[in-house]
Design a protein around this motif. Sequence first.
Motif, PDB file in Angstrom:
ATOM      1  N   GLU A 800       0.818  -1.203   0.000  1.00 35.41           N
ATOM      2  CA  GLU A 800       0.000   0.000   0.000  1.00 35.41           C
ATOM      3  C   GLU A 800       0.860   1.264   0.000  1.00 35.41           C
ATOM      4  O   GLU A 800       0.543   2.262  -0.658  1.00 35.41           O
ATOM      5  N   ARG A 803       2.109   1.777  -3.505  1.00 31.15           N
ATOM      6  CA  ARG A 803       1.082   2.366  -4.365  1.00 31.15           C
ATOM      7  C   ARG A 803       1.066   3.898  -4.207  1.00 31.15           C
ATOM      8  O   ARG A 803       1.072   4.656  -5.183  1.00 31.15           O
ATOM      9  N   ILE A 813      -1.687   4.670 -11.444  1.00 32.59           N
ATOM     10  CA  ILE A 813      -2.287   3.417 -10.976  1.00 32.59           C
ATOM     11  C   ILE A 813      -3.765   3.702 -10.739  1.00 32.59           C
ATOM     12  O   ILE A 813      -4.118   4.425  -9.806  1.00 32.59           O
ATOM     13  N   GLY A 819      -6.070  -1.297 -11.317  1.00 32.23           N
ATOM     14  CA  GLY A 819      -4.937  -0.778 -10.546  1.00 32.23           C
ATOM     15  C   GLY A 819      -4.271  -1.864  -9.713  1.00 32.23           C
ATOM     16  O   GLY A 819      -3.045  -1.900  -9.568  1.00 32.23           O
ATOM     17  N   ASP A 820      -5.096  -2.786  -9.143  1.00 33.44           N
ATOM     18  CA  ASP A 820      -4.508  -3.892  -8.360  1.00 33.44           C
ATOM     19  C   ASP A 820      -3.640  -4.777  -9.248  1.00 33.44           C
ATOM     20  O   ASP A 820      -2.559  -5.228  -8.847  1.00 33.44           O
ATOM     21  N   LEU A 823      -0.432  -3.000  -9.877  1.00 29.40           N
ATOM     22  CA  LEU A 823       0.420  -3.033  -8.681  1.00 29.40           C
ATOM     23  C   LEU A 823       1.086  -4.407  -8.520  1.00 29.40           C
ATOM     24  O   LEU A 823       2.265  -4.500  -8.175  1.00 29.40           O
TER      25      LEU A 823
END
Length: 920
Positions: A800, A803, A813, A819-820, A823
């Motif tokens: 996190e 990110r 992102i 976005g996940d 990442l």
Amino acid sequence: MVDYYQQPPSYHQPGYDYTQQEEEWDREGLLDPAWEKQQKKTFTAWCNSHLRKAGTSIDTIEEDFRNGLKLMLLLEVISGEPLPKPDRGKMRFHKIANVNKALEYIESKGVKLVSIGAEEIVDGNVKMTLGLIWTIILRFAIQDINVEELSARDGLLLWCQRKTAPYNNVNVQNFHNSWKDGLAFCALIHRHRPDLLDYSQLHKGDPIHNLNLAFDIAEKHLDIPKMLDAEDVSRHPDEKSTMTYVSCFYHAFRNMRDPPPPVIRQPPPQRVVVAPPPERDWRKDAETAANRICRVLKVNQENEKMMEDYENLASDLLAWINRWMPWLANRSTDDTLQQAQQKLEDYRNYRRREKPPRIEDKGRLETLFNTLQTRLRLSNRPAFLPRDGHLIKDINAAWAGLEDSEKGFEEWLLSEIMRLERLEHLAEKFRRKCALHEEWAHGKEDALRSNDWRSCGLYKIKALRKRHEAFESDLGAHQDRVEQIAAIARELNNLRYPDIGPINARCQAICSQWDRLGQLSSKRRETLEDAERIAERLDSLYLDFAKRAAPFNNWLDGAREDLADLVIVHEMREIEELVNAHDQFKSTLGDADREFSSINQIEHEVEHLVTSHGLDRELLRNPYTDLSASDIRRKWGEVQNSVPRRDSQLQAELKRQQNNERLRTIFAEKANQVGPWLERELEQVLAIGLGGRGRLEDAIQQLRSIQRNVLGYKPNLDELERVHQEMQENFVFENRKSRYSMESLRVGWETLLTSINKTINEFENQVLLRDSKGISEEQIAEFRASFSHFDKERAGLDPEQLRSCLISVGYTIRPGREGDAELHRVLAHVDPNRMGRVPFEAFLDFMTKENSDQDTVEQMIDSFRILASGKTFITADELERELPRDQAAYCMARMAPSREPGAPPRSFDYVTFSRSLYSQ
């Protein structure tokens, strides 16, 4: 500085065995009262949830398990296995036997119990009882939880995180603060039984209502007893209680299927039409392609050599650690004094000669590993993953185990030597006292059994009776010595003296003989008292001599023994006490001299009486005692001669203890200088490593300057080692004058050197990264500022934090699944070993590699296609013509033969070979 490939510190780590009984139950003096109350309530409810299946329950957890019966029943219910038949008696030993059966069953399931004994459970020890129930909960309710590759506590936490992920205001990171507002409990219930509550109506600002709602629904509809109080959880939650309660939800829901998650529709990707590449002149770019292939192959060969060096060095270091750990962990007390002294010499040789080179090997191994990973990232190769057991964290764990085994070993060994020396001293003292007693008791039994009174006349019968009275006085005087002999024998037994057999046999013989002497003495006294006539004349001089000589002789024997006693002390207070006692003894010598003169005067008067009256010389022998004036004079002379020798011994020992005080002062003064110096140097190294250092080369130069200064400071530490060794050889263990121990200074020294080497290695890797990527130091500083802003704990970025950091530097992102996925793709590059933390080097490498000219699989295939003039295979002649001899041989040794139709002999598949260079 953060070690890129070392597991960062965290509350829990994957692979940690949570079934092992926690040592904090033993180290903590008392539980926090609030946590103790919560744990008693939770653990009692958990036990009753199982005991009710057997038709019983408990009220007070520390009382109802004391006899062991319900504890054994609880284990049978939760395991489904029968335990041995319990003892039904009500005596304490019956209860201890039942609890021991339960503990043996728990240990048979692979659980290590630390400092929990049956006696504490039987005595109702709250802390130990809660610790035992927590161990049972871990083993039978939490250990078998398995989610993906995580198990036990990690698996349970991951399960909770996944189940509550779609819910607002819920972020499960642990088993204490994450559950305070009650929303996490409600989310678990709604995820599996949405019919039981309306999650949208709950508010984060009303934790008591949320908690009571979840607890009531769980008890009424899910058969999960109410184990927690809402007020306690909202104010000061206890982790063990929360984990126990959450595990009940896992077991209640684990076989239920989740409702389908919401589907997030994404716009279809636009198709990009790529025009076919124009026809190429293959020979035109042949030289460029050959150079690229040579460069890639050379990097690959160097990396393989570094991998081989790492594995060899790691194997050698682990073998050395495994060879020394059993020796350091062996704290057996069965060695003799000579063996213990030899072991001490071996340990000091280990500290001086064996370990220092291995410390350098460990630092070199970490440097090699970090450099290799940096080279692999820069060359777009996959990260190097050593074989099982050879990871950096495995090396660090083995090294930590070695240092744990080493802690306190020298002090323990010196204490063991001191104990063995004391045992030898006690044994020698026992033998001296036994010799004195046996010398005194020699012939006493035969004399007491004698029937000589039958053939004696009146005068001799009276003399025999008086003689026996004197003997009984002497017998009472020797009672103290016999008791001392027995006391020393008991102490030798308690201290586990190796050759205790002869000691016990000799002590038993003396005690048995003493009992016989008492019985024989009583019998003879009764016999003489039965004589019809008693002596009319009492030789007062003989009787006075016997009564005064016997205790004076006993005093002389005790004084001779005390004056010959060894002087073994370890503190100034002890030697001062001995000196004071000796001075008090010398103050009594005047009275003893007067007593000695009185005894001599009695002898002179007896001799004068016999001579003046012309009596038989046989009458000069005292009929009441075996002691003679010559014996008294001899022993008195020995006492007078021993006094100055004792003075000399005590003064010498006093000087030795004064020297020990001097050593304490020298060590303290030096240690109190070296310790702060080490702390300042370490702070300076850490400050350089955290940034604000200017150019990387200047920072490296500054660190190397510090390294030279540190190595030049080594004589100060060596001087402390010399003083410390001299203190240890003089059995000086405590030094209240010093704030630092030798062990802490050693650790500080090793930590300082390790920090310098790691920081230098980090900067050198950054220089390598900067030069290879063409990135400026200003850009590196900009990336570091953003990275440091989110890296609050200086342990690397978690997913996190990564990110947020990427977004702050302009990396896009998007929210949601897209976005996940992005990442996860980034994490695959920056954290290939799944360490859970991303260091600055990996972050910097990712931010710069997209725009840099890197070697890729397509570039490699394209380069070989150029050398092969566009063919899908390449011949040996083309390789030998276009590449250097060693590079061509390297390719042909690793390339598979081409399977293309029409390919001539000695043709190779360069496409598969190129792809293998960039895969695992």
